[in-house]
Motif scaffolding. Structure first.
Motif, mmCIF file in Angstrom:
data_model
loop_
_atom_site.group_PDB
_atom_site.id
_atom_site.type_symbol
_atom_site.label_atom_id
_atom_site.label_comp_id
_atom_site.label_asym_id
_atom_site.label_seq_id
_atom_site.Cartn_x
_atom_site.Cartn_y
_atom_site.Cartn_z
ATOM 1 N N ALA A 100 -14.785 -3.501 -63.847
ATOM 2 C CA ALA A 100 -15.958 -4.063 -63.393
ATOM 3 C C ALA A 100 -16.802 -4.151 -64.625
ATOM 4 O O ALA A 100 -16.802 -3.358 -65.700
ATOM 5 N N SER A 101 -17.744 -5.419 -64.741
ATOM 6 C CA SER A 101 -18.596 -5.554 -65.660
ATOM 7 C C SER A 101 -20.034 -5.091 -65.008
ATOM 8 O O SER A 101 -20.750 -4.360 -65.864
ATOM 9 N N ILE A 102 -20.209 -5.273 -63.836
ATOM 10 C CA ILE A 102 -21.294 -4.923 -63.277
ATOM 11 C C ILE A 102 -20.783 -3.993 -61.749
ATOM 12 O O ILE A 102 -19.711 -4.730 -61.174
ATOM 13 N N VAL A 103 -21.441 -3.003 -61.478
ATOM 14 C CA VAL A 103 -20.802 -2.257 -60.250
ATOM 15 C C VAL A 103 -22.090 -2.472 -59.448
ATOM 16 O O VAL A 103 -23.218 -1.558 -59.924
ATOM 17 N N VAL A 104 -21.987 -2.545 -58.175
ATOM 18 C CA VAL A 104 -23.246 -2.500 -57.228
ATOM 19 C C VAL A 104 -22.572 -1.668 -56.066
ATOM 20 O O VAL A 104 -21.597 -1.694 -55.480
ATOM 21 N N MET A 105 -23.520 -0.476 -55.775
ATOM 22 C CA MET A 105 -23.234 0.268 -54.682
ATOM 23 C C MET A 105 -24.061 -0.126 -53.321
ATOM 24 O O MET A 105 -25.165 -0.652 -53.529
ATOM 25 N N VAL A 106 -23.252 -0.600 -52.466
ATOM 26 C CA VAL A 106 -23.869 -1.023 -51.299
ATOM 27 C C VAL A 106 -23.230 -0.164 -50.115
ATOM 28 O O VAL A 106 -21.964 -0.099 -49.799
ATOM 29 N N HIS A 107 -24.255 0.423 -49.364
ATOM 30 C CA HIS A 107 -23.972 1.467 -48.435
ATOM 31 C C HIS A 107 -23.513 0.481 -47.127
ATOM 32 O O HIS A 107 -23.984 -0.571 -46.674
ATOM 33 N N PRO A 108 -22.378 0.897 -46.496
ATOM 34 C CA PRO A 108 -21.884 0.192 -45.193
ATOM 35 C C PRO A 108 -22.329 0.342 -44.004
ATOM 36 O O PRO A 108 -22.132 -0.082 -43.000
ATOM 37 N N ASP A 109 -23.751 1.004 -44.068
ATOM 38 C CA ASP A 109 -24.211 1.128 -42.848
ATOM 39 C C ASP A 109 -25.346 0.303 -42.323
ATOM 40 O O ASP A 109 -26.173 0.339 -41.314
ATOM 41 N N TYR A 110 -25.493 -0.943 -43.393
ATOM 42 C CA TYR A 110 -26.199 -2.057 -42.949
ATOM 43 C C TYR A 110 -27.709 -1.591 -43.138
ATOM 44 O O TYR A 110 -28.649 -2.698 -42.500
ATOM 45 N N GLN A 111 -28.007 -0.937 -43.666
ATOM 46 C CA GLN A 111 -29.846 -0.543 -43.599
ATOM 47 C C GLN A 111 -30.342 -1.453 -44.916
ATOM 48 O O GLN A 111 -31.387 -1.802 -44.832
ATOM 49 N N TYR A 112 -29.537 -1.473 -45.735
ATOM 50 C CA TYR A 112 -29.963 -2.396 -46.990
ATOM 51 C C TYR A 112 -29.198 -3.931 -46.942
ATOM 52 O O TYR A 112 -28.247 -3.923 -46.551
ATOM 53 N N ASP A 113 -29.958 -4.990 -47.595
ATOM 54 C CA ASP A 113 -29.641 -6.302 -47.190
ATOM 55 C C ASP A 113 -28.798 -6.890 -48.147
ATOM 56 O O ASP A 113 -28.863 -6.791 -49.328
ATOM 57 N N PRO A 114 -27.487 -6.764 -47.853
ATOM 58 C CA PRO A 114 -26.501 -7.184 -48.644
ATOM 59 C C PRO A 114 -26.550 -8.703 -49.388
ATOM 60 O O PRO A 114 -25.987 -8.888 -50.473
ATOM 61 N N THR A 115 -27.448 -9.604 -48.777
ATOM 62 C CA THR A 115 -27.542 -10.893 -49.172
ATOM 63 C C THR A 115 -28.522 -10.805 -50.606
ATOM 64 O O THR A 115 -28.388 -11.711 -51.265
ATOM 65 N N LEU A 116 -29.116 -9.742 -50.863
ATOM 66 C CA LEU A 116 -29.888 -9.410 -52.025
ATOM 67 C C LEU A 116 -29.104 -9.163 -53.242
ATOM 68 O O LEU A 116 -29.812 -8.757 -54.216
ATOM 69 N N LEU A 117 -27.733 -8.977 -52.979
ATOM 70 C CA LEU A 117 -26.997 -8.801 -54.335
ATOM 71 C C LEU A 117 -27.347 -9.565 -55.711
ATOM 72 O O LEU A 117 -27.397 -8.807 -56.799
ATOM 73 N N PRO A 118 -27.472 -10.918 -55.301
ATOM 74 C CA PRO A 118 -27.713 -11.756 -56.714
ATOM 75 C C PRO A 118 -28.989 -11.234 -57.515
ATOM 76 O O PRO A 118 -29.365 -11.125 -58.636
ATOM 77 N N GLN A 119 -30.158 -10.885 -56.551
ATOM 78 C CA GLN A 119 -31.373 -10.378 -57.381
ATOM 79 C C GLN A 119 -31.244 -9.028 -58.079
ATOM 80 O O GLN A 119 -31.756 -8.733 -58.956
#
Length: 253
Positions: free
Chosen positions: A81-100
């Motif tokens: 990985a060059s960039i690592v993004v932690m995304v909780h799988p509980d759907y509390q945070y919006d996954p579509t915002l990853l580019p930002q």
């Protein structure tokens, strides 16, 4: 310079009801790999993750949120990985915002990016309990004073890291519990990492994970302990190997 390899890591524990939704909304044209670490779930999280063909790693029991993240980051780095993004799988945070959330890293404007709920609108209207909001504000104020920063919050589960930042972090010396998030932040601050924030509205609903009042109290006390140790370290009163080793490694990189 080519496109950075973006790896999403999901620290999972009993996420069967929300994992599919979270994964479906990731921007898959940007994400190169999704790694899920199952921390001894007792539900169908593991089966769903394998059906989705995620890269899955399994803990033989529930070791804790910090221990889960340690495995997530080690495996992401091992995957290149060059960039690592932690995304909780509980759907509390919006996954579509990853580019930002990765843009400040791609623009070489930050090493660490936090997705802040408190920049994303009225969090109590979004469902955050009042006592959690007040404790978040109080602890964030203390952390800003100790770390010398002006962040909106430190207690988010939506984060992006440049590879160099995670390679420099002494993961092994951090807790296996929830206070891991604050310990790694203290390491980054001590190393002079560039930290940015973006607003991320959040969802509060029964399936989303949320710590109880008493668990939050224990978490808050643990953060106070981290801040005391960090202040002693920065004041050269009692040097902490946990923080000092990271700074030396990062400076030598």
């Amino acid at each position: 310079m080519g496109k950075p390899k973006v790896v999403v890591v999901m620290p999972a524990y009993n996420a069967e009801k929300t994992l599919h939704m979270t994964y479906a909304e990731l921007p898959h044209d940007i994400v190169d790999l999704v790694i899920l670490v199952d921390d001894g779930s007792s539900d169908e999280t593991l089966r769903i993750a394998r059906e989705l063909k995620l890269e899955v790693f399994v803990h033989d029991r529930n070791y804790g949120y910090g221990a889960n993240q340690k495995t997530c980051y080690r495996e992401a780095l091992r995957a290149g990985a060059s960039i690592v993004v932690m995304v909780h799988p509980d759907y509390q945070y919006d996954p579509t915002l990853l580019p930002q959330i990765i843009k400040p890293i791609e623009d070489d404007a930050a090493d660490v990016v936090l997705g802040s709920r408190l920049l994303g609108g009225n969090v109590m209207k979004q469902g955050m309990p009042w006592w959690k909001y007040i404790s978040n504000r109080f602890l964030t104020g203390l952390e800003n004073r100790v770390f010398g920063l002006k962040l909106a919050e430190y207690h988010t589960g939506y984060r992006a890291y440049r590879r160099d930042a995670l390679e420099a972090a002494n993961l092994d010396m951090n807790s296996d519990s929830f206070v891991f998030d604050q310990e790694i932040m203290a390491q980054f601050v001590d190393a002079g990492m560039r930290i940015a924030e973006i607003p991320v509205p959040t969802r509060y609903f029964p399936q989303a994970s949320s710590a109880s009042f008493w668990a939050s109290c224990r978490y808050g006390l643990s953060i106070l302990g981290v801040l005391v140790r960090y202040q002693l370290h920065r004041s050269n009163l009692i040097r902490q190997k946990q923080f000092q080793s990271l700074k030396q490694r990062y400076s030598a990189a």
